[in-house]
Design an enzyme around this catalytic site. Structure first.
Site, PDB file in Angstrom:
ATOM      1  CD  GLN A  59       5.443   2.511   0.279  1.00 43.00           C
ATOM      2  OE1 GLN A  59       5.702   1.408   0.742  1.00 43.00           O
ATOM      3  NE2 GLN A  59       4.231   2.835  -0.180  1.00 43.00           N
ATOM      4  CG  HIS A  61       9.204   0.944   4.900  1.00 37.57           C
ATOM      5  ND1 HIS A  61       7.848   1.142   4.875  1.00 37.57           N
ATOM      6  CD2 HIS A  61       9.511   0.300   3.744  1.00 37.57           C
ATOM      7  CE1 HIS A  61       7.353   0.634   3.763  1.00 37.57           C
ATOM      8  NE2 HIS A  61       8.340   0.117   3.055  1.00 37.57           N
ATOM      9  CD  GLU A  78       9.955  -2.740   1.307  1.00 36.60           C
ATOM     10  OE1 GLU A  78       9.021  -3.184   1.993  1.00 36.60           O
ATOM     11  OE2 GLU A  78       9.823  -1.847   0.454  1.00 36.60           O
ATOM     12  CG  HIS A 136      10.738   2.333  -1.206  1.00 35.18           C
ATOM     13  ND1 HIS A 136      10.963   2.652   0.115  1.00 35.18           N
ATOM     14  CD2 HIS A 136       9.682   1.484  -1.196  1.00 35.18           C
ATOM     15  CE1 HIS A 136      10.091   2.019   0.884  1.00 35.18           C
ATOM     16  NE2 HIS A 136       9.294   1.311   0.109  1.00 35.18           N
ATOM     17  NE  ARG A 156      -0.066   5.632   1.024  1.00 37.46           N
ATOM     18  CZ  ARG A 156      -0.897   5.344   2.013  1.00 37.46           C
ATOM     19  NH1 ARG A 156      -1.523   6.309   2.668  1.00 37.46           N
ATOM     20  NH2 ARG A 156      -1.110   4.099   2.356  1.00 37.46           N
TER      21      ARG A 156
END
Length: 267
Positions: A59, A61, A78, A136, A156
């Site tokens: 996926q 972001h 993150e 990642h 995704r």
């Protein structure tokens, strides 16, 4: 803002584990993949534990600007602190060579993306920074603490044939599919240090009573104990718990404590 321990949310996942490690209680007949600490409205960050028995989806972001262009409030940056890893456990971070958006989409459709991912061996005590745009995936056999922007926006790209929705258009558009820079990985020594200093948030690792990395921080902090206990204005916080609103000056750490602290606006 009222400083307090955050309530937990236990989340079942098909890739989760049937037996949780200490200090969490075992959950019978359930596969627990995540334990979230529910943040209040004034907290811009989210902390959670992840427990994996198999690979999560590949996926990506978006950053804040990309997310807002798509109607989302914020993007998602993150980081991961590895608590435990089975022999041979890996994280997929980056791609073995640069891929264009069209190449990434085609690889996701064909399944070739599995072999184009960089799979990094992991051991306890490693720290990884996952900036927006990073392709990642978390592998199986890993327990980790994740600290992120408070956002659930995820695109995704590939899910190993599992019947879940993919987001190939947005995902390939926001991805920066390149090999992982070495700066995104840290082997955390058993001493206090700043692990991440970024525009979205910063993270420090604290060992024992050495609070020097956060001594000058004035803003509220998210605190996640790894081992031992910490007191914040007399409130005890232990491994498996999370506290929002801590002030550095109010933290009293014990000699055997180890914990992560995160916040915004400090570097």
């Amino acid at each position: 803002m009222t400083p307090a321990k955050l309530p937990t949310i236990t989340v079942e996942k098909p890739w989760g584990v049937a037996s949780l490690p200490a200090p969490f209680a075992a959950a019978s007949n359930k596969r627990i993949g995540e334990i979230w600490f529910d943040p209040p409205a004034d907290c811009p960050l989210l902390a959670k534990y992840l427990f994996t028995s198999e690979r999560l989806s590949i996926q990506v972001h978006p950053d804040d600007a990309q997310a807002r262009a798509r109607g989302e409030a914020t993007g998602k940056e993150e980081c991961w602190f590895i608590l435990d890893a089975e022999p041979g456990a890996t994280l997929g971070i980056g791609t073995v060579r640069p891929l264009s958006a069209a190449e990434l989409r085609a690889a996701a459709l064909s399944g070739a993306i599995e072999d184009l991912m960089e799979w990094h061996a992991v051991t306890p005590g490693m720290f990884f920074h996952i900036p927006p745009g990073t392709v990642h995936a978390i592998g199986g056999g890993i327990s980790l603490i994740e600290i992120q922007q408070k956002s659930d926006v995820t695109y995704r790209l590939y899910d190993y044939g599992r019947p879940r929705e993919l987001h190939l258009g947005d995902g390939s558009a926001v991805a920066h599919a390149v090999p992982m820079p070495l700066s995104m990985q840290i082997a955390v020594a058993r001493q206090s240090a700043v692990l991440l200093s970024g525009a979205c948030f910063s993270v420090a690792y604290i060992e024992g009573k050495d609070l020097r990395p956060i001594a000058a921080v004035e803003g509220p902090l998210l605190l996640v104990p790894i081992a031992g206990s910490v007191e914040i204005d007399g409130i005890g916080v232990e491994a498996g718990e999370c506290f929002w609103g801590a002030r550095a000056a109010a933290i009293t750490a014990n000699e055997g404590s180890r914990f992560l602290v995160a916040g915004v606006g400090w570097r």
